[in-house]
Design a protein around this motif. Structure first.
Motif, short mmCIF file in Angstrom:
data_model
loop_
_atom_site.label_atom_id
_atom_site.label_comp_id
_atom_site.label_asym_id
_atom_site.label_seq_id
_atom_site.Cartn_x
_atom_site.Cartn_y
_atom_site.Cartn_z
N LEU B 43 0.86 -1.32 -0.15
CA LEU B 43 -0.11 0.06 0.02
C LEU B 43 0.65 1.41 -0.07
O LEU B 43 0.41 2.18 -0.46
CB LEU B 43 -1.03 0.10 1.15
CG LEU B 43 -1.88 -1.12 1.17
CD1 LEU B 43 -2.77 -1.39 2.41
CD2 LEU B 43 -3.09 -0.80 0.28
N ALA B 44 1.99 1.30 0.40
CA ALA B 44 2.97 2.43 0.68
C ALA B 44 4.35 2.18 0.46
O ALA B 44 4.75 0.82 0.68
CB ALA B 44 2.74 3.25 1.78
N GLY B 45 5.06 2.94 0.09
CA GLY B 45 6.57 2.75 0.14
C GLY B 45 7.01 1.66 -1.07
O GLY B 45 6.36 1.57 -2.05
N GLN B 46 7.94 0.83 -0.71
CA GLN B 46 8.52 -0.15 -1.67
C GLN B 46 9.09 0.54 -2.69
O GLN B 46 9.56 1.63 -2.63
CB GLN B 46 7.34 -1.19 -1.72
CG GLN B 46 6.97 -1.83 -0.60
CD GLN B 46 7.70 -2.97 0.07
OE1 GLN B 46 9.02 -2.75 -0.20
NE2 GLN B 46 7.15 -3.93 0.80
N ALA B 47 9.21 -0.24 -3.59
CA ALA B 47 9.55 0.24 -4.97
C ALA B 47 8.79 1.40 -5.47
O ALA B 47 7.85 1.50 -5.08
CB ALA B 47 9.81 -0.76 -6.12
N ASP B 48 9.32 2.25 -6.49
CA ASP B 48 8.82 3.26 -6.89
C ASP B 48 9.26 3.83 -8.23
O ASP B 48 8.38 4.56 -8.98
CB ASP B 48 8.78 4.75 -5.81
CG ASP B 48 10.05 5.13 -5.58
OD1 ASP B 48 11.33 4.61 -6.20
OD2 ASP B 48 10.43 5.96 -4.62
N GLY B 49 10.52 3.60 -8.82
CA GLY B 49 10.76 4.07 -10.04
C GLY B 49 10.04 3.27 -11.17
O GLY B 49 10.25 2.13 -11.08
N VAL B 50 9.41 3.96 -11.94
CA VAL B 50 9.17 3.17 -13.33
C VAL B 50 9.84 4.13 -14.59
O VAL B 50 9.49 5.34 -14.99
CB VAL B 50 7.59 3.46 -13.31
CG1 VAL B 50 7.05 2.58 -14.20
CG2 VAL B 50 6.80 3.40 -11.98
#
Lengths: 648, 648
Positions: B43-50
């Motif tokens: 639900l939040a945080g973790q990986a983020d770059g796309v």
């Protein structure tokens, strides 16, 4: 305080005009009820042209991508005329819109899908849906409450009746090949539909319900029940020619079947080809002319087959093989409108309820939605106590003018299409006239050149014009800019979402110049002052950008000024954390990842890159006032004429 | 024939790798089950770059707009280093991606939203959802069925257990300020999550279920259960530095807080700033280095507060006020991978299950999804009987190479970040190295330069190169073209949807030249022949473009050739009505409404505008083979090596 049967707004009719209004009101959290007598929404056929301006508005509500992805795109118009060899020849190619008309294309898609997008967006904003199979039976307006705009005042009482399945299903004439033939009316395109029912809503059939409303809007089509209650009727030109409309899948060797093409034949009449989604093509086929004495057509002789036959004759020597008919109808050309759109600014008409015309120009659905787009935020401003009820006067002033222009446009266009294509000496002169006419009205037809005259919400034009590309009363013409803080490229109007806010665009000019820098500081100090419009018209507990959002666009390179160098009011802190609004500051520059895509907004809008200007934009993206940075006090004065102060 | 517990594919793990695979298989209507031991998605945080390439793939599945609209956009990278005055100075601005890298931006958005988009797209394609709170307990592969690819052969048997709420909820350590601290693992970023439960699935808790599958894919993360069943483990570099990661809303006077910025301080360590959606900013904060003898960190001393304090020291003299922490974790840098990704091409690993590394490069989630993007269509081709099972070998060949490159990239990047920023003479030399390194790997990091070596599905490069811009083994580099039939501008790759089809792009050159015209006619005759690849590999009842879609791009102006002039096979009739495929024919030209936007695809790809070439593109948009029009027979020969003839 309000009972469950009290609404700020009740909308009668859930076509494009009614749904666009409901969407606006859903977005602005206005207590709204929308009813429609029909049990299903439109599923095929009907209106289909979606003009650039309508896509701009769809963007502002978040659903433009669905139009772009599902619609057929219109990029070119071709004209075909009789050739000397007895065949047809392409005599002209034209861009459908002048390059630069809009950042969005002109698309074509069935009205049913557009209604779907509006319904989905309504639901996503606040769960609003349509009460179907419900029709009004009685409307009364309490004269004592007309000018009472207190929260508990509901001057309009409406009786609504829940219909049975039979009542709510449009009459359709089944014909042998399985098509449904719509009732053809003389003053409007038919209200035909077919297909499966959406949900079932007849449990209450026969029951009556009484609701009270601050405002009622009749968006109930050409035979508007609401209009009749106001004692108004549609007046104007009666029909003079008959057209068949056919949505079909075809196999043809006509090369321009996926372009918008007009074909004028050797005496078999003319046809307009409009490519559609899902391999469909719409044909507008001229089926006859009225006796000048006003005798009516014999419609009974016209069938899909006879329309197809006529189309095939016009297309000769090209082959036109009709493989599947999705929808068809007949209409007579006529231009009619109501002289008024309101009763005491408590009951309004929108869309076909006050203007009807032929569908060929692809204007009707667009104009109807734009009626509501002009009306919705004004009603919301009044309901929310942001503005004086006097602003409601501008609705009629603005939209009656557009309706008149639309009818004039449609009258000319219909004459062009219906007129004989060949003069006595065999030359396609009328075709040249047609072309000239088409070129002259291209921008108007895109919806982007609609111009409102000065009124309470549109200041008179000032001389010298500091932004010639932004005439007062027209929609803000967008160009690309880049955000200072994150180097992201945007079309400036991408930031003008339909959220009820005014925008004040500070074209700050060259802020590296100390003198210009001083002017910007002074303008910012005014905006941050208790006497300025931001603090005057914004409730004390709300973010400072919640009524009027200030956007600054410098003419300098992006990296020449740090965000920190700007006065706080130009990128104010946000609740609840106090983080800064990095999305308020822009430059007339390109992004590092798209260095060749500078928008040159100053140049395109004719704004002086040194001294800039200030532009006040209404919640419907219409330019209200352009003035110099020195005159920024005029923004407050202008708004003070109708905005309600929220703070002492 | 298949029972309700028989699946073509069972996927273990519903993170980005598992969901991307499930989406591919849902799109291609492969009978799929996907299970995850966790009761809620991230639900939040973790990986983020796309990365850009991931957006290209998202476009091919129809959800790229959601990424563009919700994500923060990364356009520029800034480097800050110690200044002579004791403060910090910006020593470099760079475009985040080289201009022209992709038609899509690089965005940043929490993994939870990306999983949401994948889940929604799966559901929209065929209703597939994730069975949550389900874990495998036993897996057996029947050796006798390994090479039996008949429809009724299900070689893998998997026992699944439904978990209780306690088992399915990740262990979290609550801390005083209300944050949830995740378990920190040495070989992977923590699997932390918090928030509300999605649905409830414990009715079956404790129950076991046995399913059979043709293929099983372990996308179950760094501690992969499936990998352990294969007897494989992650091997490689152990950790050598400790980083804190913080997603927060901040107030700061640091001007580049909305750009991707690296900050190297006067001895307080370094930090990487990545702007995020919803006003969040992610900080990667260096928290210490490991003893070279491999002693472990004392993690217990590290809290969000200590990460914030370190960040504030690094940022001096800028103020960094942390207003809200959305998520945080700790990780140790390490690069580890499994030497194999499959057991007999019946069980596969994807994503973190075979490669783990530090998160700072924003590569992990992207590479994991691209693993599945390489695997999904190959499995589908085999299940559908379109291709030989031998093609499955290419999965490991392609993705182990990428994983090795990723680990190498991450190793270098981590050393750059962890290394001392200042040399003994006080100059920021290592920063220069960093910058140089960053520039050298920019394109690789965007995902657009990933290159597969020649294998069964990638032909060896030929000389002379007829399309130098389209190396074999790389994704097709897109440029804008215009459709002949409707004048609509498209990026050519917009037409390469992930629908399992191969594309054959005929760069037909200048077809006004009779000699070139002849070549095109001959190529078309070959494609239309019974010996050609279209009729050989397409089932008789299907449309001729259903396995291999032919797209033609001429170098001539759009209006110089009518669609009718092209051989039928280049715009074949469609079922059921026989209407023509007007979307197959393009020109290297602009649209009339955007006359300045010609894509110049021939020029950009280095293709001769007179003679053109032929490009075979795989269902995952990878260039398989480029040859001349004269050699178009090589396309058939190439495909014959692995495609299964469908007709006699």
């Amino acid at each position: 305080m309000a009972s469950s049967s009290d609404y700020d707004v009740v909308i009668v009719g859930a076509g494009p005009a009614g749904l666009m209004l409901a969407l606006w009101l859903a977005r602005l959290k206005i207590r709204t009820k929308i009813v429609d007598k029909r049990s299903v929404k439109v599923l095929a056929g009907q209106a289909d042209g979606v003009q650039c301006r309508t896509l701009e508005v769809a963007h502002s509500f978040g659903f433009v991508q669905r139009l772009i992805e599902e619609g057929a795109h219109i990029n070119e118009i071709c004209n075909w005329t009789p050739a000397a060899d007895g065949g047809l020849e392409r005599t002209k190619r034209m861009p459908d819109n002048e390059p630069g008309t809009s950042r969005f294309p002109h698309v074509v898609l069935t009205q049913g899908r557009i209604e779907r997008f509006l319904l989905d967006a309504m639901r996503d904003f606040n769960g609003l849906g349509v009460d179907r199979a419900v029709a009004p039976t009685n409307m009364t307006v309490d004269p004592a409450l007309l000018t009472d705009f207190s929260p508990s005042s509901y001057p309009v009482t409406l009786k609504l009746r829940h219909l049975s399945e039979d009542e709510a299903t449009p009459t359709q004439v089944g014909i042998a090949n399985g098509l449904h033939r719509s009732n053809v009316l003389s003053d409007d395109e038919a209200d035909a539909m077919h297909g499966t029912r959406e949900g079932g809503a007849y449990a209450l059939a026969g029951e009556e319900e009484t609701v009270r409303a601050k405002f009622v809007v009749g968006a109930d089509g050409a035979r508007s029940w609401v209009r009749k209650q106001l004692g108004l009727s549609l007046e104007g030109e009666s029909a003079n020619s008959l057209w068949g409309v056919l949505d079909a899948v075809v196999v043809t060797d006509f090369p321009d079947i996926r372009l918008k093409s007009s074909v004028q034949s050797h005496g078999a009449g003319s046809i307009l080809v409009v490519p559609r989604e899902n391999d469909l093509v719409r044909f507008y086929v001229q089926m006859g002319s009225t006796d000048p004495n006003g005798e009516r057509f014999d419609r009974s002789s016209i069938s899909p087959e006879s329309i197809v036959e006529t189309a095939q004759r016009i297309f000769q020597p090209f082959k036109l093989d009709i493989k599947h008919i999705d929808w068809w109808t007949l209409y007579e050309v006529g231009q009619r409108m109501s002289p008024q759109v309101t009763l005491d600014n408590r009951v309004f008409l929108a869309g076909d309820a006050f203007h009807t015309h032929s569908p060929k120009a692809g204007q009707g659905m667009n104009t109807s939605m734009m009626d509501s787009f002009s009306l919705g935020w004004k009603i919301a401003h009044v309901v929310q106590g942001k503005a004086s009820p006097a602003i409601l006067e501008t609705y009629g002033l603005e939209r009656l003018k557009v309706a008149r222009e639309l009818l004039d446009f449609d009258y000319k266009l219909s004459r062009m299409f219906a007129g004989k294509p060949i003069t006595s000496d065999g030359k396609p002169v009328s075709h040249e006239e047609f072309k000239k006419f088409y070129e002259s009205i291209g921008k108007w037809a895109s919806g982007t050149a609609v111009a409102y005259l000065p009124n309470m919400l549109v200041a008179p034009e000032r001389e010298p014009r500091l932004a010639p590309g932004l005439p007062h009363g027209q929609r803000f013409e967008s160009h690309a800019v880049v955000a200072l803080a994150d180097a992201r490229p945007w079309h400036l109007a991408d930031r003008f979402l339909s959220d009820g806010r005014w925008r004040l665009v500070l074209f700050a000019g060259d802020v590296r110049e100390p003198q210009q820098r001083d002017k910007l500081e002074q303008a910012a100090a005014y905006l941050d002052s208790s006497a300025g419009p931001l603090r005057t018209f914004t409730p004390a507990d709300d973010d400072l950008d919640s009524v009027i959002e200030v956007l600054t666009v410098i003419s300098d390179p992006r990296t020449s000024v740090e965000p920190n160098a700007f006065p706080d009011v130009l990128w104010p802190p946000k609740k609840p954390y106090g983080s800064r609004s990095y999305d308020k500051l822009y430059a007339d520059d390109s992004s590092p990842v798209t260095p060749n895509d500078r928008g040159e907004i100053y140049k395109h809008l004719g704004i002086d890159a040194k001294t800039g200007c200030v532009v006040l934009v209404r919640p419907d993206q219409v330019v209200a006032l352009v003035c110099s940075l020195d005159d920024i006090g005029d923004i407050g004065s202008f708004l003070s004429q109708f905005m309600v102060p929220q703070q002492q």
